[in-house]
Design a protein around this motif. Structure first.
Motif, PDB file in Angstrom:
ATOM      1  N   LEU A  10      -9.863  -0.672  -5.139  1.00 30.83           N
ATOM      2  CA  LEU A  10      -9.428  -1.474  -4.445  1.00 30.83           C
ATOM      3  C   LEU A  10      -9.955  -2.908  -4.426  1.00 30.83           C
ATOM      4  CD1 LEU A  10      -7.730  -2.028  -2.087  1.00 30.83           C
ATOM      5  CD2 LEU A  10      -9.388  -1.046  -0.575  1.00 30.83           C
ATOM      6  N   PRO A  48       0.862  -0.864  -0.016  1.00 29.68           N
ATOM      7  CA  PRO A  48      -0.021  -0.187   0.064  1.00 29.68           C
ATOM      8  C   PRO A  48       0.379   1.076   0.304  1.00 29.68           C
ATOM      9  CG  PRO A  48       0.350  -0.843   2.510  1.00 29.68           C
ATOM     10  CD  PRO A  48       1.327  -1.750   1.403  1.00 29.68           C
ATOM     11  N   ASP A  93      -3.744   5.275  -0.500  1.00 28.86           N
ATOM     12  CA  ASP A  93      -5.190   4.139  -0.381  1.00 28.86           C
ATOM     13  C   ASP A  93      -5.636   4.104   0.765  1.00 28.86           C
ATOM     14  OD1 ASP A  93      -3.660   3.366  -2.915  1.00 28.86           O
ATOM     15  OD2 ASP A  93      -2.094   1.888  -2.296  1.00 28.86           O
ATOM     16  N   VAL A 122      -5.649  -4.646  -5.931  1.00 34.75           N
ATOM     17  CA  VAL A 122      -6.614  -4.001  -6.850  1.00 34.75           C
ATOM     18  C   VAL A 122      -7.359  -4.483  -8.419  1.00 34.75           C
ATOM     19  CG1 VAL A 122      -6.422  -2.197  -8.669  1.00 34.75           C
ATOM     20  CG2 VAL A 122      -5.170  -1.847  -5.849  1.00 34.75           C
ATOM     21  N   PHE A 174      -7.746  -6.176   0.873  1.00 37.55           N
ATOM     22  CA  PHE A 174      -5.885  -5.482   1.817  1.00 37.55           C
ATOM     23  C   PHE A 174      -6.065  -6.461   3.628  1.00 37.55           C
ATOM     24  CE2 PHE A 174      -9.086  -2.207   4.448  1.00 37.55           C
ATOM     25  CZ  PHE A 174      -8.627  -2.986   5.373  1.00 37.55           C
ATOM     26  N   HIS A 194      -9.240   4.953   0.703  1.00 35.77           N
ATOM     27  CA  HIS A 194      -9.877   3.668   0.527  1.00 35.77           C
ATOM     28  C   HIS A 194      -9.787   1.906   1.251  1.00 35.77           C
ATOM     29  CE1 HIS A 194      -9.736   6.312  -3.167  1.00 35.77           C
ATOM     30  NE2 HIS A 194      -8.722   6.035  -3.123  1.00 35.77           N
ATOM     31  N   VAL A 202      -2.368  -4.759  -0.537  1.00 35.75           N
ATOM     32  CA  VAL A 202      -3.704  -4.175  -1.494  1.00 35.75           C
ATOM     33  C   VAL A 202      -4.068  -4.680  -2.392  1.00 35.75           C
ATOM     34  CG1 VAL A 202      -4.069  -1.306  -0.356  1.00 35.75           C
ATOM     35  CG2 VAL A 202      -2.770  -2.224  -2.844  1.00 35.75           C
TER      36      VAL A 202
END
Length: 177
Positions: free
Chosen positions: A66, A21, A25, A61, A69, A28, A59
């Motif tokens: 997103l 990350p 970020d 993606v 995580f 999010h 994370v």
């Protein structure tokens, strides 16, 4: 690449890209944690985790959104342990093993090559986390143990269940993928 909030009505086509990350970020992660009904932490806490612990956080993606995580750290008194503080997966990505994949990819990192244990605390009613950590233990080919850790009264006046310590390990190798 900047990530966007995950559209809860969209769909995730795995595989997703996983990476450490960045502080950008944090908002999010905070939003996904809130939407996933995880513990109420500040966006500042996520900014610190992203800035100070990118080697022990990951994370996922997908299409700039997103999808999930894992945030954690290595306890100073247990350097051979990776402690998972929170795991969140966006609604459309749930049920596809993304949480387990993120944990395994995190442990595959060179920075965690000497980690032999994975720990987390989980409330007794959190069946999803129980299944997640059992799946991670299977993928790692390692023993899985659960024991009491934090009693409910430790949390003061807040209504909070006790937290059990989930411990996976020792493991000596990392499966790829």
């Amino acid at each position: 690449m900047e990530i966007m909030p995950f559209d809860q009505h969209g769909s995730v086509a795995l595989p997703v890209a996983c990476r450490p990350p960045r502080p950008s970020d944090a908002r999010h992660l905070w939003r996904l944690a809130r939407d996933s009904a995880l513990e109420d932490n500040s966006s500042y806490a996520y900014a610190l985790l992203c800035a100070h612990f990118p080697d022990t956080c990951i994370v996922a993606v997908e299409r700039r959104a997103l999808a999930g995580f894992v945030v954690g750290y290595r306890p100073p008194r247990a350097p051979d342990t990776m402690f998972v503080w929170q795991v969140a997966v966006a609604g459309p990505a749930r049920g596809r093993g993304l949480g387990t994949d993120m944990i395994v990819q995190l442990l595959d990192r060179e920075e965690l090559a000497d980690a032999r244990f994975l720990e987390a605390t989980v409330t007794p009613s959190n069946d999803a986390s129980h299944r997640l950590f059992q799946a991670a233990a299977r993928r790692l080919g390692a023993p899985f143990d659960v024991r009491p850790f934090f009693a409910a009264d430790l949390f003061g006046e807040a209504e909070h269940e006790p937290e059990d310590l989930y411990r996976i390990g020792p493991f000596s190798h990392r499966p790829s993928g």
